[in-house]
Design an enzyme around this catalytic site. Structure first.
Site, PDB file in Angstrom:
ATOM      1  CG  HIS A  17      -1.931  -1.166   1.127  1.00 45.82           C
ATOM      2  ND1 HIS A  17      -2.205  -1.750   2.654  1.00 45.82           N
ATOM      3  CD2 HIS A  17      -3.569  -1.325   0.293  1.00 45.82           C
ATOM      4  CE1 HIS A  17      -3.452  -2.326   2.509  1.00 45.82           C
ATOM      5  NE2 HIS A  17      -4.017  -2.205   1.141  1.00 45.82           N
ATOM      6  CE  LYS A  41     -13.661  -7.689   3.710  1.00 49.16           C
ATOM      7  NZ  LYS A  41     -12.630  -7.044   3.593  1.00 49.16           N
ATOM      8  NE  ARG A  94      -2.416  -7.537  -4.916  1.00 50.02           N
ATOM      9  CZ  ARG A  94      -3.603  -8.425  -4.418  1.00 50.02           C
ATOM     10  NH1 ARG A  94      -2.750  -7.470  -2.479  1.00 50.02           N
ATOM     11  NH2 ARG A  94      -4.821  -8.219  -3.864  1.00 50.02           N
ATOM     12  CB  SER A 132      -4.370  -6.954   4.074  1.00 50.93           C
ATOM     13  OG  SER A 132      -4.109  -5.366   3.993  1.00 50.93           O
TER      14      SER A 132
HETATM   15  O1  PNS Z   1      -8.684  -2.894   0.046  1.00 52.87           O
HETATM   16  P1  PNS Z   1     -10.057  -3.516  -0.666  1.00 52.87           P
HETATM   17  O2  PNS Z   1     -10.801  -4.978   0.615  1.00 52.87           O
HETATM   18  O3  PNS Z   1      -9.828  -4.937  -2.430  1.00 52.87           O
HETATM   19  O4  PNS Z   1     -10.514  -2.927  -0.829  1.00 52.87           O
HETATM   20  C1  PNS Z   1     -12.752  -2.561  -1.533  1.00 52.87           C
HETATM   21  C2  PNS Z   1     -12.308  -1.385  -1.605  1.00 52.87           C
HETATM   22  C3  PNS Z   1     -12.449  -0.558  -0.061  1.00 52.87           C
HETATM   23  C4  PNS Z   1     -12.253  -0.336  -2.866  1.00 52.87           C
HETATM   24  C5  PNS Z   1     -14.092  -1.766  -2.087  1.00 52.87           C
HETATM   25  O5  PNS Z   1     -14.659  -2.597  -1.255  1.00 52.87           O
HETATM   26  C6  PNS Z   1     -15.332  -0.540  -2.164  1.00 52.87           C
HETATM   27  O6  PNS Z   1     -14.954   0.771  -3.119  1.00 52.87           O
HETATM   28  N1  PNS Z   1     -15.902  -0.381  -1.542  1.00 52.87           N
HETATM   29  C7  PNS Z   1     -17.415   1.480  -1.046  1.00 52.87           C
HETATM   30  C8  PNS Z   1     -18.669  -0.196  -1.425  1.00 52.87           C
HETATM   31  C9  PNS Z   1     -19.262   0.222  -3.706  1.00 52.87           C
HETATM   32  O7  PNS Z   1     -18.441   1.505  -3.940  1.00 52.87           O
HETATM   33  N2  PNS Z   1     -19.342  -0.294  -3.749  1.00 52.87           N
HETATM   34  C10 PNS Z   1     -19.455  -0.518  -5.185  1.00 52.87           C
HETATM   35  C11 PNS Z   1     -18.430  -0.607  -6.088  1.00 52.87           C
HETATM   36  S1  PNS Z   1     -18.101  -1.495  -7.759  1.00 52.87           S
END
Ligand code: PNS
Length: 163
Positions: A17, A41, A94, A132
């Site tokens: 990150h 979660k 990645r 993570s």
């Molecule tokens: O680090 P992560 O857990 O892979 O991040 C995922 C994240 C936070 C980018 C994604 O879950 C997100 O944007 N969640 C917010 C809800 C949302 O906007 N959902 C629609 C996505 S298309």
């Protein structure tokens, strides 16, 4: 003033990150590191713990004149991005396996909010396998985390399990 949102769970923040944030600093004047509040979660670290660690470890990266801010958000990412007057969402990719999910999210986000661009960035190869999820698994099974997460994060993980 080009502002980007770097969203994620950051549970915990990894060196991968930080590598992405450092690279993002070459492109943006400000990056908001936005921690998703996800009530579904059960996290290892609370939002406040994650925010506290991020604020400390961000000081260690090469940021040039880029402003770095840590925040937490709930709900749709694009709604949050618009409220923050951001121009872009930064996501790290990645491997090809990340791409499919990231592409789907980027296209959905674009449909929801065409004014926000998603920028994919590649971390250094050293971090191409760091996540993570794996960091927590390796830690819980007694493996070595040196080089994968900042020393502060490793220390906080050890404190957490000691109770
Ligand atoms: O680090 P992560 O857990 O892979 O991040 C995922 C994240 C936070 C980018 C994604 O879950 C997100 O944007 N969640 C917010 C809800 C949302 O906007 N959902 C629609 C996505 S298309």
């Amino acid at each position: 003033m080009r502002r980007a949102i770097y969203p994620g769970s950051f549970d915990p923040v990894t060196n991968g990150h930080l590598d992405i944030i450092g690279r993002g600093c070459k492109l943006f004047d400000e990056i908001i590191i936005a921690i998703l509040v996800n009530p579904d979660k059960r996290p290892f670290f609370s939002i406040e713990e994650r925010r506290g660690m991020l604020e400390v470890v961000l000081k260690t990266i090469e940021r040039r004149d880029c402003l770095l801010r840590v925040d937490a958000f709930e709900g749709l990412l694009v709604h949050y991005a618009v409220a923050q007057e951001a121009h872009a969402i930064v996501r790290g990719i990645r491997a090809i396996s990340d791409y499919e999910y990231e592409l789907q999210m980027a296209l959905m986000n674009r449909r929801l909010e065409p004014s926000i661009e998603t920028v994919f960035m590649m971390p250094a190869e050293t971090y191409s396998y760091v996540s993570s999820r794996l960091v927590k698994e390796v830690f819980q099974l007694g493996g070595e985390l040196k080089g994968l997460v900042p020393p502060l994060v490793e220390a906080r993980m050890k404190e957490k399990v000691k109770g």
